[in-house]
Design an enzyme around this catalytic site. Structure first.
Site, PDB file in Angstrom:
ATOM      1  N   HIS A 189       3.358   2.928  -8.792  1.00  0.00           N
ATOM      2  CA  HIS A 189       3.157   1.498  -9.074  1.00  0.00           C
ATOM      3  C   HIS A 189       4.395   0.901  -9.743  1.00  0.00           C
ATOM      4  O   HIS A 189       4.810  -0.212  -9.441  1.00  0.00           O
ATOM      5  CB  HIS A 189       1.932   1.295  -9.968  1.00  0.00           C
ATOM      6  CG  HIS A 189       0.642   1.718  -9.314  1.00  0.00           C
ATOM      7  ND1 HIS A 189       0.329   1.386  -8.020  1.00  0.00           N
ATOM      8  CD2 HIS A 189      -0.412   2.449  -9.780  1.00  0.00           C
ATOM      9  CE1 HIS A 189      -0.871   1.891  -7.718  1.00  0.00           C
ATOM     10  NE2 HIS A 189      -1.323   2.551  -8.758  1.00  0.00           N
ATOM     11  N   LEU A 230      11.193 -21.108  -3.522  1.00  0.00           N
ATOM     12  CA  LEU A 230      10.187 -20.135  -3.078  1.00  0.00           C
ATOM     13  C   LEU A 230       8.960 -20.108  -4.019  1.00  0.00           C
ATOM     14  O   LEU A 230       9.125 -20.086  -5.235  1.00  0.00           O
ATOM     15  CB  LEU A 230      10.832 -18.728  -3.060  1.00  0.00           C
ATOM     16  CG  LEU A 230       9.900 -17.549  -2.768  1.00  0.00           C
ATOM     17  CD1 LEU A 230       9.457 -17.541  -1.310  1.00  0.00           C
ATOM     18  CD2 LEU A 230      10.595 -16.228  -3.105  1.00  0.00           C
ATOM     19  N   ASP A 280       0.821  -1.217   0.000  1.00  0.00           N
ATOM     20  CA  ASP A 280       0.000   0.000   0.000  1.00  0.00           C
ATOM     21  C   ASP A 280       0.860   1.275   0.000  1.00  0.00           C
ATOM     22  O   ASP A 280       1.986   1.268   0.493  1.00  0.00           O
ATOM     23  CB  ASP A 280      -0.906  -0.013   1.243  1.00  0.00           C
ATOM     24  CG  ASP A 280      -2.090   0.926   1.070  1.00  0.00           C
ATOM     25  OD1 ASP A 280      -2.271   1.471  -0.032  1.00  0.00           O
ATOM     26  OD2 ASP A 280      -2.830   1.120   2.050  1.00  0.00           O
TER      27      ASP A 280
HETATM   28  C1  FPP Z   1      -1.800   0.191  -3.369  1.00  0.00           C
HETATM   29  O1  FPP Z   1      -1.317   1.531  -3.408  1.00  0.00           O
HETATM   30  C2  FPP Z   1      -1.260  -0.593  -4.466  1.00  0.00           C
HETATM   31  C3  FPP Z   1      -1.999  -1.185  -5.444  1.00  0.00           C
HETATM   32  C4  FPP Z   1      -3.468  -1.093  -5.509  1.00  0.00           C
HETATM   33  C5  FPP Z   1      -1.388  -1.965  -6.538  1.00  0.00           C
HETATM   34  C6  FPP Z   1      -0.101  -2.662  -6.221  1.00  0.00           C
HETATM   35  C7  FPP Z   1       0.435  -3.155  -7.517  1.00  0.00           C
HETATM   36  C8  FPP Z   1       1.703  -3.059  -7.934  1.00  0.00           C
HETATM   37  C9  FPP Z   1       2.824  -2.565  -7.112  1.00  0.00           C
HETATM   38  C10 FPP Z   1       2.025  -3.503  -9.331  1.00  0.00           C
HETATM   39  C11 FPP Z   1       1.905  -4.961  -9.613  1.00  0.00           C
HETATM   40  C12 FPP Z   1       2.755  -5.766  -8.714  1.00  0.00           C
HETATM   41  C13 FPP Z   1       3.355  -6.939  -9.027  1.00  0.00           C
HETATM   42  C14 FPP Z   1       4.146  -7.662  -8.016  1.00  0.00           C
HETATM   43  C15 FPP Z   1       3.246  -7.523 -10.362  1.00  0.00           C
HETATM   44  P1  FPP Z   1      -2.372   2.701  -3.647  1.00  0.00           P
HETATM   45  O2  FPP Z   1      -2.409   2.976  -5.096  1.00  0.00           O
HETATM   46  O3  FPP Z   1      -3.689   2.329  -3.059  1.00  0.00           O
HETATM   47  O4  FPP Z   1      -1.701   3.858  -2.841  1.00  0.00           O
HETATM   48  P2  FPP Z   1      -2.434   5.042  -2.097  1.00  0.00           P
HETATM   49  O5  FPP Z   1      -3.279   4.421  -1.012  1.00  0.00           O
HETATM   50  O6  FPP Z   1      -1.302   5.854  -1.553  1.00  0.00           O
HETATM   51  O7  FPP Z   1      -3.246   5.775  -3.109  1.00  0.00           O
END
Ligand code: FPP
Length: 236
Positions: free
Chosen positions: A33, A127, A16
């Site tokens: 991201h 893993l 997050d």
């Molecule tokens: C939350 O941060 C993150 C996500 C909803 C997406 C996480 C995905 C990735 C890092 C890319 C794909 C990963 C892999 C391993 C292939 P947020 O956007 O909710 O952050 P915020 O709460 O600060 O807005």
């Protein structure tokens, strides 16, 4: 120093804070991201080095479809890039990839890549990296209940024989041990529909840093914290 005898077998992570990380730097959310994928790659390496056996990432939730069309497209593309960039690495390090979540409405091309990476790595013994993609825990439990109902209707199972162990085998995570530890970055203290059944006895850890800042050292710190906890599983 980490105690080699007390390494969590399964660590689950809610990555997050990508959006906040980007905003604080004046970047577009997609940059957060993109940086987040790099951290996932770094943490896979570190978890493997430490001796973790299962590592689950919450990469896309069933609720994430509500985000802007552009952000959804970026997240789909990043997963595709992650698969392309890491397949040979996973093979080289004897790692397995597994995907948990519902297929619909993931684009066909991406689903094909996911299934193919899963099948190419299935005989590896190191893993296991689990990607929760289009995943929601309530949906998973409902899907399990539906499968069980069908088995009972087809007289392949009896209601009185269903117990926690057999229920487990109908979940997307069948065959995967429950997480010993859940890490959620960015200071948010919520489970957000992630592995609701499986997290029953997990140690929860909520570091303040946003995911793009969660480096190897932060993961080591998390494992150290885990090693300080006394796990009782409900016993005194
Ligand atoms: C939350 O941060 C993150 C996500 C909803 C997406 C996480 C995905 C990735 C890092 C890319 C794909 C990963 C892999 C391993 C292939 P947020 O956007 O909710 O952050 P915020 O709460 O600060 O807005």
């Amino acid at each position: 120093m980490l105690d080699k005898e007390n390494i969590p077998a399964h660590v689950a992570i809610i990555m997050d804070g990508n959006g906040r990380w980007a905003r604080e730097r004046g970047f577009a959310r997609s940059e957060g991201h993109r940086e987040g994928v790099k951290r996932a790659e770094e943490i896979i390496e570190e978890a493997d080095a430490i001796g973790v056996k299962f590592l689950t990432f919450f990469a896309f939730s069933t609720e994430n479809w509500k985000r802007s069309r552009i952000e959804v497209a970026v997240l789909m593309r990043l997963l595709d890039i992650f698969l392309k960039r890491n397949l040979s690495r996973l093979m080289k390090h004897n790692m397995r990839l597994r995907v948990i979540g519902r297929k619909e409405p993931i684009p066909d091309f991406l689903w094909k890549h996911l299934v193919s990476a899963q099948s190419k790595t299935k005989n590896n013994t190191g893993l296991t990296v689990i990607l929760a993609f289009n995943y929601g825990a309530r949906q998973e439990i409902v899907d399990a209940a539906k499968k069980i109902a069908k088995e009972i209707m087809a007289k392949k199972a009896r209601a009185e024989d269903i117990n926690e162990e057999s229920f487990n085998s109908f979940l997307y995570t069948s065959g995967i041990p429950d997480p010993d530890m859940l890490i959620r970055t960015s200071g948010e203290v919520r489970i957000s529909n992630f592995l609701l059944w499986q997290l029953s006895y997990s140690e929860l850890y909520f570091p303040k840093v946003c995911w793009p800042d969660f480096k190897r050292e932060n993961f080591q710190e998390a494992i150290l914290e885990y090693q300080k906890r006394a796990r009782r599983f409900g016993a005194a």
